[in-house]
Design a protein around this motif. Structure first.
Motif, PDB file in Angstrom:
ATOM      1  N   ASP A   1     -48.161 -22.354   8.718  1.00  0.00           N
ATOM      2  CA  ASP A   1     -48.756 -21.135   8.172  1.00  0.00           C
ATOM      3  C   ASP A   1     -47.687 -20.106   7.829  1.00  0.00           C
ATOM      4  OD1 ASP A   1     -51.263 -22.212   8.423  1.00  0.00           O
ATOM      5  OD2 ASP A   1     -51.812 -21.080  10.217  1.00  0.00           O
ATOM      6  N   PHE A   2     -46.709 -19.947   8.708  1.00  0.00           N
ATOM      7  CA  PHE A   2     -45.660 -18.971   8.422  1.00  0.00           C
ATOM      8  C   PHE A   2     -44.874 -19.371   7.179  1.00  0.00           C
ATOM      9  CE2 PHE A   2     -41.437 -16.997   9.039  1.00  0.00           C
ATOM     10  CZ  PHE A   2     -41.843 -15.663   8.995  1.00  0.00           C
ATOM     11  N   THR A   3     -44.675 -20.655   6.976  1.00  0.00           N
ATOM     12  CA  THR A   3     -43.975 -21.110   5.775  1.00  0.00           C
ATOM     13  C   THR A   3     -44.806 -20.818   4.530  1.00  0.00           C
ATOM     14  OG1 THR A   3     -42.787 -22.799   7.021  1.00  0.00           O
ATOM     15  CG2 THR A   3     -42.907 -23.094   4.645  1.00  0.00           C
ATOM     16  N   VAL A   4     -46.121 -20.930   4.621  1.00  0.00           N
ATOM     17  CA  VAL A   4     -46.970 -20.541   3.493  1.00  0.00           C
ATOM     18  C   VAL A   4     -46.777 -19.058   3.179  1.00  0.00           C
ATOM     19  CG1 VAL A   4     -49.343 -20.316   2.661  1.00  0.00           C
ATOM     20  CG2 VAL A   4     -48.667 -22.361   3.915  1.00  0.00           C
ATOM     21  N   THR A   5     -46.620 -18.230   4.214  1.00  0.00           N
ATOM     22  CA  THR A   5     -46.371 -16.800   3.953  1.00  0.00           C
ATOM     23  C   THR A   5     -45.032 -16.587   3.259  1.00  0.00           C
ATOM     24  OG1 THR A   5     -45.252 -16.194   6.056  1.00  0.00           O
ATOM     25  CG2 THR A   5     -47.669 -16.213   6.039  1.00  0.00           C
ATOM     26  N   ARG A   6     -44.074 -17.482   3.493  1.00  0.00           N
ATOM     27  CA  ARG A   6     -42.782 -17.369   2.787  1.00  0.00           C
ATOM     28  C   ARG A   6     -42.971 -17.661   1.299  1.00  0.00           C
ATOM     29  NH1 ARG A   6     -41.035 -13.935   5.439  1.00  0.00           N
ATOM     30  NH2 ARG A   6     -43.257 -13.932   5.938  1.00  0.00           N
ATOM     31  N   LEU A   7     -43.874 -18.562   0.973  1.00  0.00           N
ATOM     32  CA  LEU A   7     -44.179 -18.819  -0.436  1.00  0.00           C
ATOM     33  C   LEU A   7     -44.726 -17.565  -1.095  1.00  0.00           C
ATOM     34  CD1 LEU A   7     -45.870 -22.360  -0.353  1.00  0.00           C
ATOM     35  CD2 LEU A   7     -43.446 -21.785  -0.525  1.00  0.00           C
ATOM     36  N   VAL A   8     -45.621 -16.870  -0.383  1.00  0.00           N
ATOM     37  CA  VAL A   8     -46.187 -15.630  -0.923  1.00  0.00           C
ATOM     38  C   VAL A   8     -45.092 -14.611  -1.162  1.00  0.00           C
ATOM     39  CG1 VAL A   8     -47.761 -13.715  -0.466  1.00  0.00           C
ATOM     40  CG2 VAL A   8     -48.409 -16.043   0.181  1.00  0.00           C
ATOM     41  N   GLU A   9     -44.258 -14.396  -0.160  1.00  0.00           N
ATOM     42  CA  GLU A   9     -43.175 -13.416  -0.301  1.00  0.00           C
ATOM     43  C   GLU A   9     -42.261 -13.770  -1.471  1.00  0.00           C
ATOM     44  OE1 GLU A   9     -42.731 -10.654   1.248  1.00  0.00           O
ATOM     45  OE2 GLU A   9     -43.889 -10.771   3.107  1.00  0.00           O
ATOM     46  N   LEU A  10     -41.922 -15.035  -1.597  1.00  0.00           N
ATOM     47  CA  LEU A  10     -40.990 -15.459  -2.650  1.00  0.00           C
ATOM     48  C   LEU A  10     -41.610 -15.330  -4.038  1.00  0.00           C
ATOM     49  CD1 LEU A  10     -39.411 -18.547  -0.886  1.00  0.00           C
ATOM     50  CD2 LEU A  10     -38.179 -16.515  -1.636  1.00  0.00           C
ATOM     51  N   VAL A  11     -42.868 -15.720  -4.177  1.00  0.00           N
ATOM     52  CA  VAL A  11     -43.518 -15.631  -5.489  1.00  0.00           C
ATOM     53  C   VAL A  11     -43.703 -14.175  -5.894  1.00  0.00           C
ATOM     54  CG1 VAL A  11     -45.675 -16.065  -6.734  1.00  0.00           C
ATOM     55  CG2 VAL A  11     -44.624 -17.888  -5.379  1.00  0.00           C
ATOM     56  N   VAL A  12     -44.189 -13.347  -4.976  1.00  0.00           N
ATOM     57  CA  VAL A  12     -44.415 -11.935  -5.287  1.00  0.00           C
ATOM     58  C   VAL A  12     -43.100 -11.257  -5.672  1.00  0.00           C
ATOM     59  CG1 VAL A  12     -45.080  -9.701  -4.299  1.00  0.00           C
ATOM     60  CG2 VAL A  12     -46.485 -11.731  -3.870  1.00  0.00           C
ATOM     61  N   HIS A  13     -42.059 -11.490  -4.907  1.00  0.00           N
ATOM     62  CA  HIS A  13     -40.797 -10.814  -5.185  1.00  0.00           C
ATOM     63  C   HIS A  13     -40.042 -11.445  -6.353  1.00  0.00           C
ATOM     64  CE1 HIS A  13     -41.300  -7.989  -2.054  1.00  0.00           C
ATOM     65  NE2 HIS A  13     -41.218  -8.859  -1.065  1.00  0.00           N
ATOM     66  N   SER A  14     -40.324 -12.702  -6.663  1.00  0.00           N
ATOM     67  CA  SER A  14     -39.773 -13.283  -7.893  1.00  0.00           C
ATOM     68  C   SER A  14     -40.307 -12.544  -9.108  1.00  0.00           C
ATOM     69  CB  SER A  14     -40.127 -14.772  -7.983  1.00  0.00           C
ATOM     70  OG  SER A  14     -39.460 -15.524  -6.995  1.00  0.00           O
ATOM     71  N   ASP A  15     -41.592 -12.211  -9.054  1.00  0.00           N
ATOM     72  CA  ASP A  15     -42.184 -11.434 -10.143  1.00  0.00           C
ATOM     73  C   ASP A  15     -41.588 -10.026 -10.195  1.00  0.00           C
ATOM     74  OD1 ASP A  15     -44.082 -10.879 -12.261  1.00  0.00           O
ATOM     75  OD2 ASP A  15     -45.254  -9.784 -10.783  1.00  0.00           O
ATOM     76  N   ASP A  16     -41.378  -9.406  -9.031  1.00  0.00           N
ATOM     77  CA  ASP A  16     -40.709  -8.103  -8.989  1.00  0.00           C
ATOM     78  C   ASP A  16     -39.336  -8.186  -9.654  1.00  0.00           C
ATOM     79  OD1 ASP A  16     -42.785  -6.891  -7.555  1.00  0.00           O
ATOM     80  OD2 ASP A  16     -41.858  -7.334  -5.607  1.00  0.00           O
ATOM     81  N   LEU A  17     -38.607  -9.237  -9.324  1.00  0.00           N
ATOM     82  CA  LEU A  17     -37.252  -9.407  -9.850  1.00  0.00           C
ATOM     83  C   LEU A  17     -37.269  -9.606 -11.362  1.00  0.00           C
ATOM     84  CD1 LEU A  17     -34.295  -9.606  -8.922  1.00  0.00           C
ATOM     85  CD2 LEU A  17     -34.648 -12.074  -8.592  1.00  0.00           C
ATOM     86  N   THR A  18     -38.202 -10.380 -11.848  1.00  0.00           N
ATOM     87  CA  THR A  18     -38.331 -10.596 -13.292  1.00  0.00           C
ATOM     88  C   THR A  18     -38.604  -9.285 -14.026  1.00  0.00           C
ATOM     89  OG1 THR A  18     -39.089 -12.887 -13.065  1.00  0.00           O
ATOM     90  CG2 THR A  18     -39.748 -11.703 -15.062  1.00  0.00           C
ATOM     91  N   ARG A  19     -39.545  -8.512 -13.502  1.00  0.00           N
ATOM     92  CA  ARG A  19     -39.917  -7.268 -14.173  1.00  0.00           C
ATOM     93  C   ARG A  19     -38.798  -6.224 -14.099  1.00  0.00           C
ATOM     94  NH1 ARG A  19     -44.151  -4.828 -11.697  1.00  0.00           N
ATOM     95  NH2 ARG A  19     -44.139  -6.216  -9.895  1.00  0.00           N
ATOM     96  N   ALA A  20     -38.011  -6.250 -13.034  1.00  0.00           N
ATOM     97  CA  ALA A  20     -36.943  -5.262 -12.882  1.00  0.00           C
ATOM     98  C   ALA A  20     -35.720  -5.582 -13.723  1.00  0.00           C
ATOM     99  CB  ALA A  20     -36.537  -5.155 -11.411  1.00  0.00           C
ATOM    100  N   THR A  21     -35.430  -6.868 -13.909  1.00  0.00           N
ATOM    101  CA  THR A  21     -34.173  -7.253 -14.553  1.00  0.00           C
ATOM    102  C   THR A  21     -34.340  -7.859 -15.939  1.00  0.00           C
ATOM    103  OG1 THR A  21     -34.212  -9.497 -13.607  1.00  0.00           O
ATOM    104  CG2 THR A  21     -33.172  -7.750 -12.287  1.00  0.00           C
ATOM    105  N   GLY A  22     -35.543  -8.345 -16.253  1.00  0.00           N
ATOM    106  CA  GLY A  22     -35.733  -9.065 -17.503  1.00  0.00           C
ATOM    107  C   GLY A  22     -35.311 -10.518 -17.415  1.00  0.00           C
ATOM    108  N   VAL A  23     -34.831 -10.946 -16.249  1.00  0.00           N
ATOM    109  CA  VAL A  23     -34.429 -12.340 -16.038  1.00  0.00           C
ATOM    110  C   VAL A  23     -35.628 -13.101 -15.484  1.00  0.00           C
ATOM    111  CG1 VAL A  23     -32.932 -13.908 -14.750  1.00  0.00           C
ATOM    112  CG2 VAL A  23     -32.032 -11.740 -15.618  1.00  0.00           C
ATOM    113  N   ARG A  24     -36.095 -14.083 -16.185  1.00  0.00           N
ATOM    114  CA  ARG A  24     -37.281 -14.824 -15.739  1.00  0.00           C
ATOM    115  C   ARG A  24     -36.958 -15.642 -14.497  1.00  0.00           C
ATOM    116  NH1 ARG A  24     -40.043 -19.795 -16.747  1.00  0.00           N
ATOM    117  NH2 ARG A  24     -42.298 -19.506 -16.429  1.00  0.00           N
ATOM    118  N   VAL A  25     -37.777 -15.445 -13.467  1.00  0.00           N
ATOM    119  CA  VAL A  25     -37.681 -16.246 -12.253  1.00  0.00           C
ATOM    120  C   VAL A  25     -38.952 -17.084 -12.204  1.00  0.00           C
ATOM    121  CG1 VAL A  25     -37.249 -16.226  -9.779  1.00  0.00           C
ATOM    122  CG2 VAL A  25     -36.525 -14.265 -11.184  1.00  0.00           C
ATOM    123  N   PRO A  26     -38.913 -18.286 -12.749  1.00  0.00           N
ATOM    124  CA  PRO A  26     -40.155 -19.047 -12.920  1.00  0.00           C
ATOM    125  C   PRO A  26     -40.797 -19.398 -11.586  1.00  0.00           C
ATOM    126  CG  PRO A  26     -38.241 -20.407 -13.414  1.00  0.00           C
ATOM    127  CD  PRO A  26     -37.742 -19.024 -13.257  1.00  0.00           C
TER     128      PRO A  26
END
Length: 267
Positions: A146-171
């Motif tokens: 379950d905790f590893t599933v929460t890491r997926l959430v954190e990574l996906v959410v912040h990947s989107d943050d990173l894409t929007r902040a930098t213009g670099v797509r984090v698929p």
């Protein structure tokens, strides 16, 4: 009629492991391509630039091997499920902000922070998805899977943050994206239990929520539908209900289909 008790969603360890590896690699590749100018940009999160954001992402990766290395919790059974984790994160926001600021000062290279976190993660990947291992999380004992599933959430959410902040797509990795959508949808259903509204996030999730008359057959009278990325942004407070309605990124039909009072679900 009382809400129907939902059976907890299960996650396949092999799929979760693949999602974690894929999303970590996506983040790592993107971070190593950032310029100093991009790293200095505002992240879109209060008080953080992109350097802070990347160091925070590294911390979310590193949390898994760190908790696995700690003594097991005294509790013999899980005390925190995934929906409880989601709705409890707002209470830890201040602590996470302080830790991120401290760690950001310790690293002159945010990419190095990610590299070090990944190096610690790799040896524990198999243990990280075990459903029979309990971790001493701050909210209470959690299954490692379950905790590893929460890491997926954190990574996906912040990947989107990173894409929007930098213009670099984090698929987004497909397995990681699916798990994130489903966890956030299930958290909404747990936070606003009921069967009056059907929320559809194709192709990954359909849940019923909100107290009121329960739909049993035919076309539901109250339906919300949106795409995975819009749902993630709504569920995490990155965007607003009104903004996405105006942009036609979601549809809401029926007198009970306005979910803004139930959003965000993740702090």
């Amino acid at each position: 009629m009382p809400p129907v008790k939902r059976k907890p969603r299960t996650y396949d360890p092999a799929v979760v492991r693949a999602g974690l590896i894929g999303q970590v690699e996506s983040v790592r590749n993107a971070v190593h391509g950032l310029t100093p100018e991009q790293t200095a940009r505002p992240s879109g999160l209060p008080g953080w630039d992109v350097h802070h954001l990347v160091v925070h992402i590294a911390g979310q990766i590193e949390a898994l091997p760190r908790l696995l290395a700690e003594p097991p919790p005294r509790a013999g059974v899980p005390e925190v499920d995934l929906s409880t984790w989601a709705v409890s994160t707002a209470g830890a926001a201040h602590e996470l902000d302080e830790a991120t600021r401290k760690h950001a000062q310790a690293y002159d290279s945010a990419a190095r922070a990610v590299d070090e976190a990944v190096e610690q993660l790799e040896p524990v990947l198999e243990e990280a998805v075990r459903p029979d291992v309990l971790l001493p999380h701050g909210f209470g004992a959690m299954r490692a899977l379950d905790f590893t599933v929460t890491r997926l959430v954190e990574l996906v959410v912040h990947s989107d943050d990173l894409t929007r902040a930098t213009g670099v797509r984090v698929p987004p990795n497909r397995q990681a994206l699916a798990a994130t959508v489903r966890l956030l949808a299930d958290a909404l259903a747990a936070q606003a239990p009921g069967g009056a509204v059907e929320v559809r996030i194709p192709p990954f999730a359909v849940v019923q929520c909100v107290a009121g008359p329960r739909h049993t057959r035919g076309t539901p009278p109250n339906v919300v539908e949106t795409d995975p990325l819009t749902w993630i942004r709504l569920a995490t407070g990155r965007t607003s209900w009104a903004q996405e309605l105006d942009a036609a990124h979601l549809t809401a039909s029926g007198e009970r289909a306005d979910l803004r009072e139930h959003l965000p679900v993740l702090g």
